[in-house]
Design an enzyme around this catalytic site. Structure first.
Site, short mmCIF file in Angstrom:
data_model
loop_
_atom_site.label_atom_id
_atom_site.label_comp_id
_atom_site.label_asym_id
_atom_site.label_seq_id
_atom_site.Cartn_x
_atom_site.Cartn_y
_atom_site.Cartn_z
N HIS A 50 28.86 -1.05 -9.02
CA HIS A 50 27.93 0.06 -8.85
C HIS A 50 26.70 -0.24 -9.69
CE1 HIS A 50 26.29 4.15 -8.82
NE2 HIS A 50 26.05 3.95 -10.10
N ASN B 264 33.48 -2.03 -3.07
CA ASN B 264 32.33 -2.93 -2.99
C ASN B 264 32.00 -3.59 -4.34
OD1 ASN B 264 31.36 -0.65 -4.21
ND2 ASN B 264 29.68 -0.28 -2.79
N GLU C 86 23.88 8.06 -16.11
CA GLU C 86 25.09 7.25 -15.90
C GLU C 86 25.44 6.43 -17.14
OE1 GLU C 86 24.46 5.07 -12.28
OE2 GLU C 86 24.46 6.89 -11.06
P1 CMP Z 1 28.25 3.10 -5.15
O1 CMP Z 1 27.03 2.26 -5.20
O2 CMP Z 1 29.12 3.14 -6.34
O3 CMP Z 1 27.82 4.60 -4.77
C1 CMP Z 1 28.68 5.49 -4.14
C2 CMP Z 1 29.96 4.85 -3.68
O4 CMP Z 1 30.69 5.55 -2.70
C3 CMP Z 1 29.64 3.52 -3.00
O5 CMP Z 1 29.18 2.57 -3.93
C4 CMP Z 1 30.99 3.22 -2.34
O6 CMP Z 1 31.93 2.68 -3.27
C5 CMP Z 1 31.49 4.61 -1.96
N1 CMP Z 1 31.37 4.94 -0.53
C6 CMP Z 1 32.41 5.17 0.29
N2 CMP Z 1 32.00 5.49 1.51
C7 CMP Z 1 30.66 5.47 1.49
C8 CMP Z 1 29.64 5.73 2.46
N3 CMP Z 1 29.94 6.07 3.73
N4 CMP Z 1 28.35 5.61 2.09
C9 CMP Z 1 28.03 5.27 0.82
N5 CMP Z 1 28.96 5.03 -0.14
C10 CMP Z 1 30.25 5.12 0.18
#
Ligand code: CMP
Length: 133
Positions: free
Chosen positions: A114, A111, A125
């Site tokens: 972060h 995505n 962090e």
């Molecule tokens: P981030 O905001 O970095 O926080 C946790 C990360 O886990 C999220 O973005 C995604 O890249 C990853 N992720 C994968 N699967 C899930 C899920 N089901 N729910 C939330 N985060 C997920």
């Protein structure tokens, strides 16, 4: 208040860091520190420790250590909330047009970016991403 915005490995590898940084500047967020860094497994596990029990944890650690990330320390009033609005929903499919994840996110995991979700996690962090010094 300070927060961490981090460009994830695939977005960095695909050459999207410049475009994302340009958006950060266009939105007039103050960049205090900027670093390209590769997370070790230990650093990644610490960074995402809150997700340790989630089924996607191992995949997430493998993903975030797969190449360099770009860590950006942002300072602004209400930085945590404003940066989270700027990046959009975790799942790019749910993100509003104009947000970073709408434009650059590919999947729930991949995505693009972060951002810290609270002042306390931002502090932790930032230390992990930039080193304690
Ligand atoms: P981030 O905001 O970095 O926080 C946790 C990360 O886990 C999220 O973005 C995604 O890249 C990853 N992720 C994968 N699967 C899930 C899920 N089901 N729910 C939330 N985060 C997920």
């Amino acid at each position: 208040m300070k927060t961490l915005l981090m460009i994830k490995p695939d977005a960095v590898a695909e050459g999207r860091a410049g475009e994302i940084l340009a958006l950060v500047e266009k939105n007039r967020f103050a960049i205090r520190r900027l670093a390209k860094t590769q997370f070790s497994r230990e650093r990644a596990e610490l960074f995402y420790a809150v997700h340790r029990e989630r089924p996607f944890y191992q995949d997430l650690v493998a993903y975030i250590t797969s190449g360099p990330v770009v860590a950006i320390e942002i300072e602004s009033d209400d930085a945590v909330t404003r940066i989270r609005e700027f990046i959009g929903a975790t799942n790019p499919a749910d993100a509003r047009p104009g947000t970073v994840r709408y434009m650059f996110g590919k999947s729930l995991q991949n995505n693009a970016v972060h951002a810290s979700d609270a002042a306390e996690s931002a502090q932790k962090e930032l230390e992990i991403a930039f080193g304690a010094a």
